[in-house]
Structure formats: structure tokens, C-alpha cells
Write a protein that holds these residues in place. Structure first.
Motif, PDB file in Angstrom:
ATOM      1  N   SER A 208       0.536  -1.341   0.251  1.00 53.98           N
ATOM      2  CA  SER A 208      -0.033   0.110   0.125  1.00 53.98           C
ATOM      3  C   SER A 208       0.908   1.040   0.204  1.00 53.98           C
ATOM      4  CB  SER A 208      -1.253   0.341   0.866  1.00 53.98           C
ATOM      5  OG  SER A 208      -0.150   0.024   2.318  1.00 53.98           O
ATOM      6  N   LYS A 209       2.617   1.109   0.629  1.00 50.02           N
ATOM      7  CA  LYS A 209       2.675   2.211   0.549  1.00 50.02           C
ATOM      8  C   LYS A 209       4.186   2.463  -0.725  1.00 50.02           C
ATOM      9  CE  LYS A 209       2.507   3.637   5.883  1.00 50.02           C
ATOM     10  NZ  LYS A 209       3.388   3.823   7.050  1.00 50.02           N
ATOM     11  N   TYR A 210       4.311   1.489  -0.801  1.00 49.80           N
ATOM     12  CA  TYR A 210       5.695   1.163  -1.908  1.00 49.80           C
ATOM     13  C   TYR A 210       5.396   0.636  -3.169  1.00 49.80           C
ATOM     14  CZ  TYR A 210       7.616   1.577   2.914  1.00 49.80           C
ATOM     15  OH  TYR A 210       7.956   2.360   3.708  1.00 49.80           O
ATOM     16  N   GLU A 211       5.000   1.065  -4.258  1.00 52.93           N
ATOM     17  CA  GLU A 211       5.269   0.977  -5.590  1.00 52.93           C
ATOM     18  C   GLU A 211       5.733  -0.411  -6.135  1.00 52.93           C
ATOM     19  OE1 GLU A 211       6.049   4.219  -8.225  1.00 52.93           O
ATOM     20  OE2 GLU A 211       5.147   5.752  -7.171  1.00 52.93           O
ATOM     21  N   SER A 212       6.979  -0.941  -5.661  1.00 53.56           N
ATOM     22  CA  SER A 212       7.832  -1.809  -5.540  1.00 53.56           C
ATOM     23  C   SER A 212       8.485  -2.071  -5.177  1.00 53.56           C
ATOM     24  CB  SER A 212       7.806  -1.719  -7.129  1.00 53.56           C
ATOM     25  OG  SER A 212       9.012  -1.014  -7.576  1.00 53.56           O
ATOM     26  N   ARG A 213       9.391  -3.109  -5.319  1.00 60.85           N
ATOM     27  CA  ARG A 213      10.128  -3.685  -4.348  1.00 60.85           C
ATOM     28  C   ARG A 213      11.304  -3.009  -5.110  1.00 60.85           C
ATOM     29  NH1 ARG A 213      11.871  -9.200  -3.027  1.00 60.85           N
ATOM     30  NH2 ARG A 213      13.809  -9.219  -2.123  1.00 60.85           N
ATOM     31  N   ASP A 214      11.304  -2.499  -5.956  1.00 61.85           N
ATOM     32  CA  ASP A 214      12.434  -1.338  -5.947  1.00 61.85           C
ATOM     33  C   ASP A 214      12.371  -0.886  -5.445  1.00 61.85           C
ATOM     34  OD1 ASP A 214      13.808  -2.798  -8.650  1.00 61.85           O
ATOM     35  OD2 ASP A 214      12.803  -2.050 -10.274  1.00 61.85           O
ATOM     36  N   HIS A 215      11.832   0.782  -5.062  1.00 60.46           N
ATOM     37  CA  HIS A 215      11.134   1.098  -4.351  1.00 60.46           C
ATOM     38  C   HIS A 215      11.242   0.831  -2.927  1.00 60.46           C
ATOM     39  CE1 HIS A 215       7.795   4.513  -2.959  1.00 60.46           C
ATOM     40  NE2 HIS A 215       8.985   5.228  -2.727  1.00 60.46           N
ATOM     41  N   ILE A 216      11.087  -0.709  -2.489  1.00 63.38           N
ATOM     42  CA  ILE A 216      10.922  -0.165  -1.285  1.00 63.38           C
ATOM     43  C   ILE A 216      12.581  -0.654  -0.856  1.00 63.38           C
ATOM     44  CG2 ILE A 216      11.684  -2.576   0.873  1.00 63.38           C
ATOM     45  CD1 ILE A 216       8.890  -3.562  -0.401  1.00 63.38           C
ATOM     46  N   MET A 217      13.353  -1.048  -1.866  1.00 64.70           N
ATOM     47  CA  MET A 217      15.249  -1.432  -1.947  1.00 64.70           C
ATOM     48  C   MET A 217      15.772   0.194  -2.301  1.00 64.70           C
ATOM     49  SD  MET A 217      15.475  -4.418  -0.894  1.00 64.70           S
ATOM     50  CE  MET A 217      17.029  -4.160  -0.909  1.00 64.70           C
ATOM     51  N   GLN A 218      15.449   0.853  -2.611  1.00 67.95           N
ATOM     52  CA  GLN A 218      15.409   2.475  -2.780  1.00 67.95           C
ATOM     53  C   GLN A 218      15.463   3.077  -1.442  1.00 67.95           C
ATOM     54  OE1 GLN A 218      13.677   4.820  -5.657  1.00 67.95           O
ATOM     55  NE2 GLN A 218      14.453   3.408  -7.439  1.00 67.95           N
ATOM     56  N   GLU A 219      14.248   2.609  -0.682  1.00 67.06           N
ATOM     57  CA  GLU A 219      14.646   3.129   1.003  1.00 67.06           C
ATOM     58  C   GLU A 219      15.076   3.157   2.036  1.00 67.06           C
ATOM     59  OE1 GLU A 219      12.150   5.741   2.552  1.00 67.06           O
ATOM     60  OE2 GLU A 219      11.709   6.215   0.128  1.00 67.06           O
ATOM     61  N   LEU A 220      15.466   1.346   1.499  1.00 65.90           N
ATOM     62  CA  LEU A 220      15.879   1.228   2.927  1.00 65.90           C
ATOM     63  C   LEU A 220      17.680   1.251   2.513  1.00 65.90           C
ATOM     64  CD1 LEU A 220      14.629  -2.156   3.017  1.00 65.90           C
ATOM     65  CD2 LEU A 220      14.391  -0.537   4.601  1.00 65.90           C
ATOM     66  N   GLU A 221      18.454   1.413   1.153  1.00 63.96           N
ATOM     67  CA  GLU A 221      19.613   1.575   0.742  1.00 63.96           C
ATOM     68  C   GLU A 221      20.282   2.503   1.083  1.00 63.96           C
ATOM     69  OE1 GLU A 221      19.049   3.162  -3.390  1.00 63.96           O
ATOM     70  OE2 GLU A 221      19.547   1.723  -3.471  1.00 63.96           O
ATOM     71  N   LYS A 222      19.293   3.783   1.751  1.00 61.03           N
ATOM     72  CA  LYS A 222      19.757   4.724   2.589  1.00 61.03           C
ATOM     73  C   LYS A 222      20.083   4.296   3.907  1.00 61.03           C
ATOM     74  CE  LYS A 222      15.600   7.248   1.078  1.00 61.03           C
ATOM     75  NZ  LYS A 222      14.633   7.898   1.322  1.00 61.03           N
ATOM     76  N   TYR A 223      20.053   3.237   5.030  1.00 55.28           N
ATOM     77  CA  TYR A 223      20.263   3.383   5.860  1.00 55.28           C
ATOM     78  C   TYR A 223      21.242   1.340   5.855  1.00 55.28           C
ATOM     79  CZ  TYR A 223      16.977   5.894   7.231  1.00 55.28           C
ATOM     80  OH  TYR A 223      15.945   7.306   7.379  1.00 55.28           O
ATOM     81  N   GLY A 224      21.874   1.004   4.202  1.00 55.13           N
ATOM     82  CA  GLY A 224      22.117  -0.457   3.889  1.00 55.13           C
ATOM     83  C   GLY A 224      21.362  -1.196   4.336  1.00 55.13           C
ATOM     84  N   GLY A 225      20.024  -1.701   3.981  1.00 59.99           N
ATOM     85  CA  GLY A 225      19.558  -2.449   4.174  1.00 59.99           C
ATOM     86  C   GLY A 225      19.568  -2.774   3.355  1.00 59.99           C
ATOM     87  N   ILE A 226      19.238  -4.693   3.876  1.00 58.20           N
ATOM     88  CA  ILE A 226      18.536  -5.597   3.033  1.00 58.20           C
ATOM     89  C   ILE A 226      17.475  -6.707   3.651  1.00 58.20           C
ATOM     90  CG2 ILE A 226      21.084  -6.104   2.150  1.00 58.20           C
ATOM     91  CD1 ILE A 226      21.681  -8.555   4.068  1.00 58.20           C
ATOM     92  N   VAL A 227      16.951  -7.419   2.719  1.00 57.49           N
ATOM     93  CA  VAL A 227      15.321  -7.965   2.678  1.00 57.49           C
ATOM     94  C   VAL A 227      16.332  -9.787   2.851  1.00 57.49           C
ATOM     95  CG1 VAL A 227      13.968  -5.901   2.615  1.00 57.49           C
ATOM     96  CG2 VAL A 227      14.295  -6.906   0.803  1.00 57.49           C
ATOM     97  N   ASP A 228      15.039 -10.190   3.396  1.00 56.83           N
ATOM     98  CA  ASP A 228      14.871 -11.697   3.156  1.00 56.83           C
ATOM     99  C   ASP A 228      13.929 -12.405   3.358  1.00 56.83           C
ATOM    100  OD1 ASP A 228      15.595 -13.856   2.014  1.00 56.83           O
ATOM    101  OD2 ASP A 228      16.520 -14.580   3.692  1.00 56.83           O
ATOM    102  N   SER A 229      13.146 -13.248   2.869  1.00 59.27           N
ATOM    103  CA  SER A 229      12.178 -14.133   3.232  1.00 59.27           C
ATOM    104  C   SER A 229      12.369 -16.049   2.940  1.00 59.27           C
ATOM    105  CB  SER A 229      10.849 -13.336   2.634  1.00 59.27           C
ATOM    106  OG  SER A 229      10.571 -14.237   0.884  1.00 59.27           O
ATOM    107  N   GLN A 230      11.872 -15.742   3.837  1.00 60.65           N
ATOM    108  CA  GLN A 230      11.944 -17.879   4.062  1.00 60.65           C
ATOM    109  C   GLN A 230      10.971 -18.913   4.452  1.00 60.65           C
ATOM    110  OE1 GLN A 230      14.774 -19.764   7.104  1.00 60.65           O
ATOM    111  NE2 GLN A 230      15.274 -20.583   5.881  1.00 60.65           N
ATOM    112  N   ALA A 231      10.485 -19.267   3.810  1.00 59.32           N
ATOM    113  CA  ALA A 231       9.161 -20.324   4.322  1.00 59.32           C
ATOM    114  C   ALA A 231       9.804 -21.521   4.173  1.00 59.32           C
ATOM    115  CB  ALA A 231       7.758 -20.538   3.102  1.00 59.32           C
TER     116      ALA A 231
END
Length: 528
Positions: free
Chosen positions: A120-143
Motif C-alpha cells: 500500500s505504501k511502496y510501488e514496487s520492490r525497487d521502491h522498498i530497496m531505495q528506501e532501505l539502501e539509505k541505511y544499508g538495508g537488505i531484506v529476505d524471506s523464507q518459508a
């Protein structure tokens, strides 16, 4: 030469007159700066003039114990502070493939691939990564079979942004048709890649769970079947989330921040809006929550497959792979620790593994199997443990012509677990287990996973010191007792490759029930 020495002596006299002291030791000249004093006039216990005052570390009573807070809607928030510039945080959900009995198998796999896409707040995965890369962020998911994990690491100053991204990814994913189609393509590629890997362990793990828990809970496929990639849609995914993404089945965990700060941010971002499955899903279509307890069945699953050219251009030979497994226990049971020690005692690895005693060269599968039989390619003990059950496995591989001998050797090792345990091997296994536990917990992401999984399963976290005490209490009698417990039930077998030499399931079961572990001898007038 004399003139050079005279010039040097004159220069020394000039330096001495201008405020520098000199001393001569072993022919070498040393100079001391006397601007702020000299070694004779300024003791080492006093600070030098003109320099900032040093700040010394002080001892405090602050501890890094794991804290847990349950919010008004049942959501648990847990954290453990840890020194460092970065923090790790995420959401653990009591969901996974074991709960898909009423759904199309593969929903959890789709959720893993759909994590951190548009919301709802972020248009794409790229948008999320642009927000997090300001803080050196990485994401992951696991099932996995029993847990869904959404995780990220960010600089501590970006904690608020990280919580915002995390809440939106879990509670408000868009799950657009384009994203679901993309996830299906990713899954299909992953399934094809698994078939082409020289090491078939992921597929064998699937097969051994299917053999042990036939068509129930832990035996349901962890990977989405290929035929289901076109059948799973947004409605099916929202139905699953509606039932299993309940706050009472979720834990927000963090490592590397103050607990009070994390609780406030979670309350702000997780409690103020309704999740997408409450607004976009018709609750009358709900399939409900599955509360089934896993039922260990035992059995055999095989795949006769030509693996001669599985890895062309590599030194990996043609191999036949087999896993022999017995039911062990769940991670909440008291016998979980003795089984963990037994797993370390059996050890094993590959025939070309490098390393010394710390790599398991004194474990039983090395001493009794890999060191004695040159044709054995690998033999490794594994323990898969869940909330209500578990399986203790030995995975081995060799040339297909030696498959019958391989199976008999592994069966003998299972039977020998019920025999004498040498004090030295037991002490070594316990020491190695404690060492592995403590060294792993030096890593922030591993501490994060340990905190999240324990709080999700038990509502609290046992400290590593408590596990070390439990490991120290394990005795020879405990090892023999849990080994006998395993051998009372039917075995589970998974095999892949050229299986013409694979013994019958009944023969393997008879060997496990015998005192010496030998398979029944069958004579034939014709060579197989």
C-alpha cells in the motif's frame, strides 16, 4: 669524515638549545619533545596538558536478556540488545507448508517469493530497496514447513523505516496478478534448478518427509508442485493469510535495539490499520485453521533416475543416494537435547572433507564408515525437529553398484547406537555441540532467528547457558535410551538414482530390528 661528525655534533647542540632533549643509546640518537614537559617531569599517571580528557568504559548492571511484550491484539514483540551499528528485525509467523492440507500445496512457497514486493505504501520492490539502501538495508524471506519469516537488516538509525517497510510488506501486500505470475515463473525456475543440482539433498529432504509423514502435516510438499504454479491465485493466498496471519500466531523480533523503542514502533505501524485479508477477502470463504498433529507413518519413497550426466565437466561421479530415517522427537521434548548430542556423535561428512577433529573427523560415521570403506562418497547424520515430531536421518551416497552394501552399513550404524557409548566420544560430542552453539550465537542474524523461533514456539527464550547445562547433563544412558526409542518404529526410506541394487523395504526393517544390523540373506541362481 671528521667534518661530517663535527657538523652533526653542532646540529645536536642547536637542537638541544632550542628545547629538544637528546640521548644516545647504542649509537642511535633519540629525540624527546619537551613542548609540554619531559618524561622526567610528567608521570604516566597524569594527563598531558593540551590533550582532551580520556573517557573510560564503566561497568554497569545493564544486561542483554531477551525481553518479550504481548500487545493488546495478541502480537508478541521480542528483542535482545546487542552492540553494533546495525540491527536485524523481522516477523515470524506460525504458518508454512504443514498447514496446507486444505489448500493447494505451494501457497507458502508463493508467499516467500511475493514478500517485499509492492504494497500500500511502496510501488514496487525497487521502491522498498531505495528506501532501505539509505541505511544499508537488505531484506529476505523464507518459508519452511512450520514457519514463515520476513527479515531485514538495517543501520540502527533506520529502525523506524525498517519497521514501516516490514509492517506494510506483511499486512498490506498488493498481490497483483503480474506479481503472482512473476512468482510462478521464479518457482518454476527454482524447481528446474533443483533437478539440475549435483547435490540432490533438497529433493531428498522432501522425499524423506513424504515417506515419514505420508500425506499429512510435515509430509506435505515444502516446494510448490509444478502443476500448482498455474492454479494458485490471489484468493487462495488471501484465504491462507486470513487464517494463519493472525496476531496471536505472529512474533515481531529484533536484535540490536532498545526494547521500548521497538514496542512503540510496532504499536504505531502494526496496530493502526487493518490487514489486506480483512478488507479484500470474503471471510465466508475461509477454510479454517488446521490443528492436526503430525502422524509418523514410516515408508519408502524412491525415484529411479539416471544421474550419470548430472554434472558434466566436474569430478563428481555417478552416485546413488539414500536417506534412512527414524522418528525422533519434537524440539519441546526433554529428549531433544540427547538427540542433538547423538547427532553430533554420529557426525559424518564427505569422503574428501578437509579439516581436523573440529570438523568431525572423530565422529562415528567418519571412523566406522568413511575411513573404512573407500567407495563410500558421503555419510552424514541429520536431525529435523519440529514442534510435535522429528526425524533422525543418515544420508549416504556411493556408486550404484555398492548400494546394497551401503544400506547394510548404515543400518548397522543405527543398531550400534543402542550399544556402548565411550566416555571420550560422548564428552567430545557434548563439547563440540556447545562450541557450535556458542560460536553460532556470535552472529547477529542467527541470534535474531533463535530469538524469534523460540518465542514463537514457547512464548519465551531459553538462554544459551541453560542449553549448555542441559547438554552437560546428557549421559550414556540417555543416548542409549533415545536410540532404542527410535528403533521401535518403522523406518522411513528415501532413495534416488540407479536403484537396481536397493534392498527391499522389509529387509531394511528386519535389519534394524536385528541385534547385529545385518540384512536377511537371499540367494538366487541368477546374478542381479
Amino acid at each position: 669524515m671528521a667534518a661530517r661528525m663535527a657538523r652533526r655534533a653542532a646540529r645536536i647542540c642547536d637542537l638541544a638549545g632550542s628545547g629538544f632533549r637528546t640521548s644516545k643509546t647504542c649509537g642511535n640518537l633519540r629525540r624527546y619533545c619537551s613542548v609540554h614537559g619531559s618524561p622526567e617531569t610528567t608521570p604516566l599517571t597524569q594527563p598531558l596538558a593540551g590533550l582532551p580528557k580520556p573517557v573510560y568504559a564503566t561497568s554497569t548492571e545493564h544486561t542483554h536478556d531477551t525481553q518479550v511484550t504481548t500487545l493488546s491484539n495478541g502480537l508478541k514483540v521480542t528483542s535482545q540488545n546487542k552492540f553494533g551499528q546495525f540491527c536485524t528485525l523481522g516477523v515470524f509467523v506460525d504458518a508454512g507448508s504443514r498447514y496446507e492440507v486444505s489448500y493447494k500445496n505451494g501457497v507458502s512457497h508463493f508467499l516467500e517469493k511475493l514478500a517485499f514486493m509492492s504494497s500500500s505504501k511502496y510501488e514496487s520492490r525497487d521502491h522498498i530497496m531505495q528506501e532501505l539502501e539509505k541505511y544499508g538495508g537488505i531484506v529476505d524471506s523464507q518459508a519452511s514447513r512450520d514457519t514463515m519469516v520476513y527479515a531485514m537488516s538495517v543501520e540502527s538509525s533506520g529502525l523506524e523505516t525498517g519497521i514501516s517497510v516490514l509492517a506494510d510488506a506483511v499486512l498490506h501486500p498488493n498481490l497483483s496478478p503480474e506479481e503472482i505470475d512473476l512468482a510462478a515463473q521464479i518457482i518454476q525456475f527454482e524447481l528446474e534448478s533443483l533437478r539440475l543440482r549435483p547435490d540432490p539433498e533438497p529433493l531428498l529432504t522432501e522425499m524423506i518427509h513424504s515417506a515419514a509423514y505420508t500425506d499429512n502435516t510435515l509430509g506435505l510438499p515444502r516446494f510448490c508442485p509444478k502443476e500448482n504454479t498455474k492454479l494458485i491465485d490471489r484468493t487462495e493466498i488471501l484465504n491462507f493469510m486470513h487464517n494463519y496471519y493472525d496476531p496471536s500466531r505472529m512474533v515481531v523480533a529484533g536484535v540490536g535495539m532498545e526494547h521500548e523503542d521497538l514496542v512503540k514502533m510496532v504499536q504505531k505501524h502494526f496496530l493502526t490499520t487493518k490487514p489486506v485479508w480483512e478488507s479484500d477477502f470474503d471471510a465466508s470463504l475461509s477454510k479454517g485453521v488446521d490443528h492436526s498433529i503430525s502422524q509418523y507413518c514410516g515408508g519408502i519413497v524412491t525415484e529411479d533416475r539416471d544421474m550419470a550426466n548430472i554434472a558434466p565437466g566436474t569430478p563428481i561421479p555417478e552416485l546413488a543416494h539414500i536417506i534412512v530415517a527414524m522418528e525422533s522427537c519434537g524440539h519441546k521434548e526433554d529428549d531433544f537435547i540427547p538427540f542433538a548430542v547423538l547427532n553430533m556423535m554420529m557426525g559424518g561428512g564427505g569422503s574428501f572433507s578437509a579439516g581436523g577433529p573440529g570438523k568431525g573427523m572423530y565422529t562415528r560415521l567418519y571412523l566406522n564408515v568413511l575411513n573404512r570403506f573407500h567407495w563410500m562418497y558421503s555419510a552424514t547424520a541429520m536431525h529435523h525437529s519440529y514442534e510435535d515430531s522429528g526425524i533422525f536421518c543418515i544420508h549416504a551416497s556411493a556408486n550404484p553398484t555398492m548400494l546394497k552394501d551401503l544400506v547394510e552399513i548404515i543400518v548397522k550404524e543405527f543398531v550400534n547406537m543402542t550399544g556402548r557409548v565411550e566416555p571420550m566420544e560422548l564428552r567430545r560430542a557434548k563439547t563440540q555441540l556447545k562450541s557450535m552453539l556458542m560460536m553460532n550465537l556470535e552472529s547477529r542474524p542467527i541470534v535474531f532467528e533463535d530469538v524469534g523461533r523460540q518465542v514463537l514456539a514457547m512464548g519465551h527464550r531459553k538462554q544459551p547457558e541453560e542449553f549448555c547445562e542441559l547438554i552437560d547433563r546428557v549421559t550414556e544412558e540417555d543416548i542409549i535410551r533415545v536410540a532404542n526409542r527410535m528403533l521401535r518404529l518403522k523406518p522411513s526410506i528415501a532413495a534416488m538414482g540407479d536403484l537396481r541394487k536397493l534392498p527391499d523395504y522389509d529387509d531394511i526393517q528386519s535389519g534394524l530390528a536385528s541385534k547385529n544390523g545385518r540384512l536377511p540373506r537371499r540367494f538366487s541362481l541368477f546374478r542381479n
